[in-house]
Design an enzyme around this catalytic site. Structure first.
Site, PDB file in Angstrom:
ATOM      1  N   SER A 131       0.845  -1.185   0.000  1.00  0.00           N
ATOM      2  CA  SER A 131       0.000   0.000   0.000  1.00  0.00           C
ATOM      3  C   SER A 131       0.891   1.249   0.000  1.00  0.00           C
ATOM      4  O   SER A 131       1.720   1.405  -0.897  1.00  0.00           O
ATOM      5  CB  SER A 131      -0.945  -0.037   1.197  1.00  0.00           C
ATOM      6  OG  SER A 131      -2.000   0.871   1.029  1.00  0.00           O
ATOM      7  N   ASP A 299      -8.934  -6.423  -4.760  1.00  0.00           N
ATOM      8  CA  ASP A 299      -8.580  -5.108  -4.229  1.00  0.00           C
ATOM      9  C   ASP A 299      -9.420  -4.021  -4.897  1.00  0.00           C
ATOM     10  O   ASP A 299      -9.410  -3.873  -6.120  1.00  0.00           O
ATOM     11  CB  ASP A 299      -7.088  -4.849  -4.466  1.00  0.00           C
ATOM     12  CG  ASP A 299      -6.528  -3.699  -3.641  1.00  0.00           C
ATOM     13  OD1 ASP A 299      -7.310  -2.823  -3.217  1.00  0.00           O
ATOM     14  OD2 ASP A 299      -5.305  -3.689  -3.420  1.00  0.00           O
ATOM     15  N   HIS A 329      -8.130  -5.326  -0.365  1.00  0.00           N
ATOM     16  CA  HIS A 329      -6.816  -4.700  -0.223  1.00  0.00           C
ATOM     17  C   HIS A 329      -6.046  -5.217   1.002  1.00  0.00           C
ATOM     18  O   HIS A 329      -4.845  -5.484   0.929  1.00  0.00           O
ATOM     19  CB  HIS A 329      -6.990  -3.182  -0.132  1.00  0.00           C
ATOM     20  CG  HIS A 329      -5.712  -2.406  -0.022  1.00  0.00           C
ATOM     21  ND1 HIS A 329      -4.800  -2.324  -1.044  1.00  0.00           N
ATOM     22  CD2 HIS A 329      -5.196  -1.672   1.008  1.00  0.00           C
ATOM     23  CE1 HIS A 329      -3.776  -1.574  -0.671  1.00  0.00           C
ATOM     24  NE2 HIS A 329      -3.988  -1.175   0.567  1.00  0.00           N
TER      25      HIS A 329
END
Length: 355
Positions: A131, A299, A329
């Site tokens: 991320s 995601d 995610h």
């Protein structure tokens, strides 16, 4: 760890900047040459305490084997876990608050590099991040390619998309609309924008989890003991999913600073590896660091096609891996078994001849 006066990409200065870090495992090798250091980059609201959020992946015998590797993790500049951020003391008076400058992902990388160099480390074996940590990892590979032997970028894109900027800006707006925000200068008051931060987290959490998982867990069920189908709407009468999101929002508000959330979310909005490098594909093609790309099939925040774009255009793709999970995610944090296999494969490939 003091890094002195830090100058941001946009031209602001942060005197006396500090970067917090933690180390897991013993260092072996040379600070300027071959060594066993792996830098792990945290996500937006993470920190340097990797065992807290990747417990099943770090430690003796695990994928990030601390009997073999020296794992170093910093708290990002702008954060609230020991590194200088909006809640930190200002050199002249009070705390930084609204005086804290905007940051880019590149700023986070430069600050971390300064901290590593202050530790006597000029080279590392690998950098791994998911991320926001994945964005930092990509920038590391382009800004300082000779600093690392290999990179593993997880659940991230080459730049912030319009959708990502929109959803992230909505989170910032939720905080700024809290009456206790005080333009970012709430630190000297008796109240913090906790409701705004909780609202931001509720928005964000819906992008962190998969639609399938959320629906299977909650559907249109009412929260136990409440009735969201009454004659008049009431915030005390909730669907089960609303109760879950309220919990997630309150949980973050207890441990994270709203000012840091705004600064780091804005840094994600500014993420664009193509800026100043001739565009995304040219920038990716120029990368010579062996890089593994990892994505999650469900995601919503960083859709898998964005990792496919990375894999198609990187100049030195080491491998591509997919996490299959309804979680969305957050699967790179939740699916320990799959991530264990992926990280072990990454470290194996990163040491293979001809990498």
């Amino acid at each position: 760890m003091s890094i002195g006066t830090f100058h941001t990409e946009a031209g602001a200065a942060i005197p006396g900047a500090e970067i917090a870090y933690q180390r897991f495992g013993a260092f072996a090798g040379e600070g300027r040459g071959s060594n066993n250091v792996i830098v792990v980059e945290h996500a937006l609201t993470g920190d340097s305490n990797v065992p807290d959020w990747w417990a099943e992946l770090i430690g003796p015998g695990r994928a990030l084997d601390t009997d073999r590797w020296c794992i170093i993790a910093t708290n990002a500049l702008g954060g609230c876990r020991g590194s200088t951020g909006p809640s930190s003391p200002h050199p002249s008076s009070g705390v930084w608050g609204s005086r804290f400058p905007a940051l880019s992902i590149r700023d986070l990388v430069e600050a971390e590099r300064a901290a590593l160099r202050a530790l006597g480390i000029e080279h590392v074996h690998a950098i791994i991040g998911g991320s926001m940590g994945g964005a930092r990892t990509l920038e590391w590979s382009l800004m300082h390619p000779d600093f690392l032997d290999a990179a593993c970028a997880i659940a991230v894109s080459a730049r912030a998309s319009g959708w990502q900027i929109g959803i992230q800006s909505a989170q910032i707006s939720a905080i700024e609309r809290d009456p206790f925000w005080q333009g970012g200068d709430y630190y000297a008051t008796d109240a913090a924008p906790l409701e705004g931060l909780a609202a931001a987290r509720r928005i964000a959490h819906l992008t962190y989890r998969g639609e399938q998982e959320i629906d299977e867990r909650f559907g249109s069920q009412a929260q136990e003991g409440e009735n969201p189908l009454g004659a008049f709407r009431s915030p005390q009468q909730r669907f089960a999913v609303n109760s879950y999101l309220d919990y997630q929002g309150a949980k973050l508000a207890q441990r994270f600073d709203a000012g840091s959330y705004v600064v780091l979310t804005e840094a994600l909005n500014r993420h664009d590896i193509g800026r100043g490098r001739g565009g995304l594909n040219k920038a990716l093609g120029s990368s010579h660091v062996p890089t593994m790309v990892v994505g999650v099939d469900t995601d919503i925040l960083y859709p898998y096609h964005q990792q496919e774009h990375l894999s198609r255009n990187l100049g030195n793709l080491l491998a591509m891996a997919k996490v299959v999970s309804p979680v969305g995610h957050d699967a790179f944090l939740a699916e320990a078994r799959q991530m264990d296999r992926i990280l072990r494969n990454f470290l194996h490939l990163a040491q293979s001849p001809g990498k």
